[in-house]
Design a protein around this motif. Structure first.
Motif, mmCIF file in Angstrom:
data_model
loop_
_atom_site.group_PDB
_atom_site.id
_atom_site.type_symbol
_atom_site.label_atom_id
_atom_site.label_comp_id
_atom_site.label_asym_id
_atom_site.label_seq_id
_atom_site.Cartn_x
_atom_site.Cartn_y
_atom_site.Cartn_z
ATOM 1 N N PHE A 1 30.454 17.141 -13.983
ATOM 2 C CA PHE A 1 29.373 16.865 -12.629
ATOM 3 C C PHE A 1 30.004 17.117 -10.933
ATOM 4 N N GLY A 2 31.489 17.454 -11.153
ATOM 5 C CA GLY A 2 32.433 17.199 -10.498
ATOM 6 C C GLY A 2 32.553 18.774 -10.388
ATOM 7 N N TRP A 3 32.225 20.079 -11.020
ATOM 8 C CA TRP A 3 32.097 21.007 -10.856
ATOM 9 C C TRP A 3 31.097 21.298 -10.585
ATOM 10 N N LEU A 4 29.910 20.424 -10.487
ATOM 11 C CA LEU A 4 28.743 21.114 -10.449
ATOM 12 C C LEU A 4 28.495 20.842 -8.656
ATOM 13 N N HIS A 5 29.437 19.946 -8.458
ATOM 14 C CA HIS A 5 28.238 19.363 -7.030
ATOM 15 C C HIS A 5 29.568 20.376 -6.077
ATOM 16 N N TYR A 6 30.907 21.172 -6.824
ATOM 17 C CA TYR A 6 31.775 21.489 -6.370
ATOM 18 C C TYR A 6 32.615 20.930 -5.524
ATOM 19 N N LYS A 7 33.195 19.418 -6.517
ATOM 20 C CA LYS A 7 34.692 19.144 -6.432
ATOM 21 C C LYS A 7 35.581 20.009 -6.354
ATOM 22 N N THR A 8 35.778 20.634 -7.687
ATOM 23 C CA THR A 8 36.866 21.359 -8.711
ATOM 24 C C THR A 8 36.254 23.029 -8.183
ATOM 25 N N ASP A 9 36.746 23.541 -8.840
ATOM 26 C CA ASP A 9 36.562 25.131 -9.338
ATOM 27 C C ASP A 9 36.849 25.520 -10.440
ATOM 28 N N LEU A 10 37.395 24.611 -10.947
ATOM 29 C CA LEU A 10 37.686 24.603 -12.210
ATOM 30 C C LEU A 10 36.891 23.999 -13.059
ATOM 31 N N PRO A 11 36.211 24.469 -14.005
ATOM 32 C CA PRO A 11 35.727 23.392 -15.160
ATOM 33 C C PRO A 11 36.456 22.863 -16.090
ATOM 34 N N PRO A 12 36.044 21.956 -16.952
ATOM 35 C CA PRO A 12 36.613 21.303 -17.106
ATOM 36 C C PRO A 12 37.584 21.706 -18.520
ATOM 37 N N ASN A 13 36.515 22.885 -19.262
ATOM 38 C CA ASN A 13 37.184 22.875 -20.348
ATOM 39 C C ASN A 13 38.193 24.477 -19.019
ATOM 40 N N LYS A 14 38.480 24.035 -18.646
ATOM 41 C CA LYS A 14 39.575 25.563 -18.645
ATOM 42 C C LYS A 14 40.859 24.533 -17.993
ATOM 43 N N ASP A 15 40.657 23.102 -17.844
ATOM 44 C CA ASP A 15 41.832 22.655 -16.454
ATOM 45 C C ASP A 15 42.911 21.810 -17.549
ATOM 46 N N PRO A 16 43.981 22.204 -17.741
ATOM 47 C CA PRO A 16 44.665 21.615 -18.382
ATOM 48 C C PRO A 16 45.079 20.346 -17.813
ATOM 49 N N SER A 17 44.969 19.880 -16.314
ATOM 50 C CA SER A 17 45.806 18.902 -16.165
ATOM 51 C C SER A 17 44.854 16.616 -16.188
ATOM 52 N N ARG A 18 43.761 17.576 -16.658
ATOM 53 C CA ARG A 18 42.371 16.623 -16.603
ATOM 54 C C ARG A 18 42.640 15.377 -17.763
ATOM 55 N N PRO A 19 43.072 14.455 -17.355
ATOM 56 C CA PRO A 19 43.693 13.777 -18.306
ATOM 57 C C PRO A 19 42.612 12.303 -19.010
ATOM 58 N N LYS A 20 43.026 12.391 -19.755
ATOM 59 C CA LYS A 20 42.217 11.734 -21.358
ATOM 60 C C LYS A 20 42.530 10.768 -21.654
ATOM 61 N N TYR A 21 42.566 9.862 -21.891
ATOM 62 C CA TYR A 21 43.241 8.618 -22.023
ATOM 63 C C TYR A 21 42.603 7.749 -23.203
ATOM 64 N N LYS A 22 42.927 7.253 -24.441
ATOM 65 C CA LYS A 22 41.934 6.151 -25.112
ATOM 66 C C LYS A 22 41.124 5.279 -24.836
ATOM 67 N N TRP A 23 41.277 4.984 -23.720
ATOM 68 C CA TRP A 23 40.926 3.417 -22.929
ATOM 69 C C TRP A 23 39.531 3.749 -22.246
ATOM 70 N N MET A 24 39.419 5.341 -22.005
ATOM 71 C CA MET A 24 38.402 6.085 -21.146
ATOM 72 C C MET A 24 37.140 6.092 -22.205
ATOM 73 N N LEU A 25 35.730 5.332 -21.520
ATOM 74 C CA LEU A 25 35.269 5.291 -22.565
ATOM 75 C C LEU A 25 34.540 6.520 -22.916
ATOM 76 N N ASP A 26 33.369 6.152 -23.633
ATOM 77 C CA ASP A 26 32.528 7.700 -23.401
ATOM 78 C C ASP A 26 31.308 7.910 -22.827
ATOM 79 N N HIS A 27 30.895 8.646 -22.188
ATOM 80 C CA HIS A 27 29.589 9.213 -21.075
ATOM 81 C C HIS A 27 28.338 8.577 -22.218
ATOM 82 N N GLU A 28 27.566 7.821 -21.367
ATOM 83 C CA GLU A 28 26.143 7.278 -21.469
ATOM 84 C C GLU A 28 25.282 7.813 -20.345
ATOM 85 N N GLN A 29 24.057 8.369 -20.931
ATOM 86 C CA GLN A 29 22.913 8.424 -20.117
ATOM 87 C C GLN A 29 22.447 7.152 -19.680
#
Length: 139
Positions: A85-113
């Motif tokens: 969503f952030g990439w689609l709406h120009y919050k970042t120019d770096l897509p998440p699959n190419k962003d090494p600094s994006r944190p992923k913690y074990k307490w973060m929930l998975d996305h649900e629609q």
């Protein structure tokens, strides 16, 4: 001379048809999205959504998502995960699959629609009596 005769538009049309999978694939894409575009595949999320970009289009129209085939015509904007969503709406120019600094913690929930409008929607339970009761016709 080709531009004067409009032959560049014909070549672009055939390139878009070829890029969408030929005649059958273009009809399917046109049926699902109401427009035909061609662009570079930037990435795919774990739900099967594919994200494209073509900077030849206007800003704001040059990034788009093709929802997974498994949802058919029942697609919704809430099916896009937050990082894409952030990439689609120009919050970042770096897509998440190419962003090494994006944190992923074990307490973060998975996305649900958002399930509003379905039988899986959240319904709060209340223990208090309602102030207004619906009318029941006599039997």
């Amino acid at each position: 001379m080709a531009k004067l005769l409009g032959l560049d538009k014909v070549a672009t049309f055939f390139r878009i048809i070829r890029g969408n999978g030929g005649i059958f694939g273009s009809v399917k894409t046109l049926f699902r999205t109401d427009e035909l575009k061609i662009g570079n595949l930037i990435g795919e999320d774990k739900y099967g959504n594919r994200y494209y970009e073509n900077n030849a289009y206007f800003v704001g129209r040059n990034r788009w998502v093709i929802y997974a085939d498994k949802v058919g015509l029942n697609y919704d904007g809430s099916q896009v995960p937050a990082e894409w969503f952030g990439w689609l709406h120009y919050k970042t120019d770096l897509p998440p699959n190419k962003d090494p600094s994006r944190p992923k913690y074990k307490w973060m929930l998975d996305h649900e629609q958002n399930m509003s409008g379905t039988n899986q929607a959240y319904m709060p339970y209340s223990t208090t009596r309602p102030k207004i009761e619906s009318w029941q016709p006599p039997q």
